[in-house]
Write an enzyme that holds these catalytic residues in place. Sequence first.
Site: not given
Ligand code: NOJ
Length: 716
Positions: A129, A279, A163, A45, A101, A251, A351, A402
Amino acid sequence: MRSPSRHAFFATLLVLFVALAPVATRAADFKREVIYQIITDRFFDGSTANNNPPQSAGLYDSTQTNWREYWGGDLAGIQQKMSYLAGLGVTAIWISPPVDNLNTNIPDGQGNPTASYHGYQGRDFKRVEEHFGNASNTWTDFDNLVTAAHAAGIKVVIDFAPNHTTQDNAGEFGAFYDNGAFVGNYTSDTNGYFHHNANISGTGWDDRYQVEYFTLFDLADLNQENATVDNYLKSAAQQFQQHGVDGFRIDAVKHVTWGWEYSFANSIYTFGDSFLFGEWYQGNTSDPLYHDSYKFANKSGISLLDFPLNTAIRNVFASNTNFSDIDSVISQEGSNFTWKEDLVTFIDNHDMARFLSVNNNNNRLHEAMAFVLTSRGIPCIYYGTEQYLHNDTSGGTDPYNRPMMPGFSTTTTAYALTGKLSTLRHTNPAIPYGSMSQRWMNSDVYIYERKFFGSVALVAINKNDTTAYSISGLNTSLPAGTYSDYLTGLLGGSSITVSTGTGGNNPVAAFSLPAHTVAVWQFNEGAAPPEVGSIGPTSAQPGVKVTIAGRNFGATQGAGSVKFGTTAAAVNSWSDTKIVATVPGVANGSYSVTVTNNGGAVSNGIQFTVLTAKLIPVTFTVFNATPTVTGDYIFLTGNTVELGNWATTWDGATGPMLTPNYPNWFLNVSVPAGQTIQFKFIKIAANGAVTWEAGANHTYTVPTSGVGFVNVNWQY
Ligand code: NOJ
Ligand code: NOJ
């Protein structure tokens, strides 16, 4: 001070500044980088002023106990920790999506109010953001971060999510804005900005049509074939380039329209130098879409995060399976991916459970880190790994993977290890560019060699908790001599002695590799002809600048040249390790690119695809393409490299096409702007047999901008 001397003083300052400022680096060669992944909200922060901004008040938890709310980390915080990152050996940061966001909480699947602290519910891709910058959503903090990073020799990669926008059934219902101006939302989508299909589920995760066109976890699924959406996403990415970003982590690349992404990548590379990796989530190389993943990586201009290797790394180091799990992924991917050294490798991310939540063993973590930092691919370290950060609630999965950065110690073993191996990646080209071969292996020991022409690194890992192994019969390409451990015993390594053998197999005198040891022995060759290890981007049209990296190019160009096939390219800059050249006006196709030095010595060739023109996404539909049986697919092929140059193989032709309305098939394909293309549809049967449609070639003139659509009947 009088004015003349004051001038002299400032002139001296200026010279000093110029001398100290890092040499401008090109982003397109990322193989020498060590990437560090940051969840901006959970790092540091740096400014309390943005913790509870007015337009999204109440999403901040100052106690940092509600894992689904904002905790205060921001762009200023990352900026303030730049010297910590530089000391760690990080040369690029990947930050979570910085765009504006969702402004509300939405209940998650279990009904917990959840804010978009992670950044994956974008509402305005052209603004920053407010929790990360300021309440006016301006670029000031972002620009300051980029400037500070670049001054420290650190590149900036943003996470970009083309996406989707926000959740489609709650909160802001997918509403998105273009620099503050409302564009559309999911619920009254009269312009077709979104796909309106169900969530991807069940076997749909393996179905190309559902994967690309259905909805990912209720997130409003953007329709990239819509001209407004296409332009919005490409101009947003370009705005980030104008603000200095060096690369994009894309993403959910598997869930965006694949063919469109080729044009997205091309739009970025046409505007400027960048590195793109996506990804593409998959567990292993047996995944039903694994073949699609490497076809995509080989052709789209977008590299991938290496998920199959990630699974193997976690299995071997955390769950103690045999090293053969890693070795087989390395060799399988090695034969499938054209630019495998561009794959981004990692131990964990936001993730999945952190490594230490799976196995709370720092030795094993160090071994896994040493592996990703020295093996094939570009290593990415998840923030806090170097501080042994983990929270094991619910097995340590999202959101417990996280936590807030616990501190910024520069004295941990993991911190020192990362720094040393980052230095090696810069000083020895075998690490970024070299081949990778297994030299000695059992269930606990993996000894592998990286080799780039005469430069070599030999790495030995013993992951056993208690047993030392006696290593005999090991051969290496290291020249005869005695080598001390590059890590100077940090992870228990000691020296080896190599004697002269034949055929690149020099025997290493038997030695003992203690339990929990990593040793690195390396050799940097001296003078040699030019050696090319990298080209980026890997495809582009004439006029686009590409970066060619390697060594021994010579300090100055002189009579030296860069050739695409036999055609010389204009050279924009030249140094001993990096050349920027402009793709010459040759015919589209695959080329071998070589560097000839001032003395006439010619390098190895590296593969590059010359495109016909900048790429435009066009949706091709062929009606009534029958008969097919299960396992048969319709593909598109045609007269340019973008269409496959009349190839009739699975990897050479474009496709497979999708058939949600059988017997009609469609596919979005990125094709050259302004060209009149010729094409036909073919059926490739499960056994590889090819059937051409009858009749003359179809023709179509691709628009010079925007998007296109072609509808034809299969010709009988
Ligand atoms: C993959 C990202 O790494 C994940 O954290 C996210 O929730 C989803 N895509 C949707 O954006
Ligand atoms: C039946 C066709 O025979 C097959 O080739 C095709 O994949 C499916 N329909 C699609 O629904």
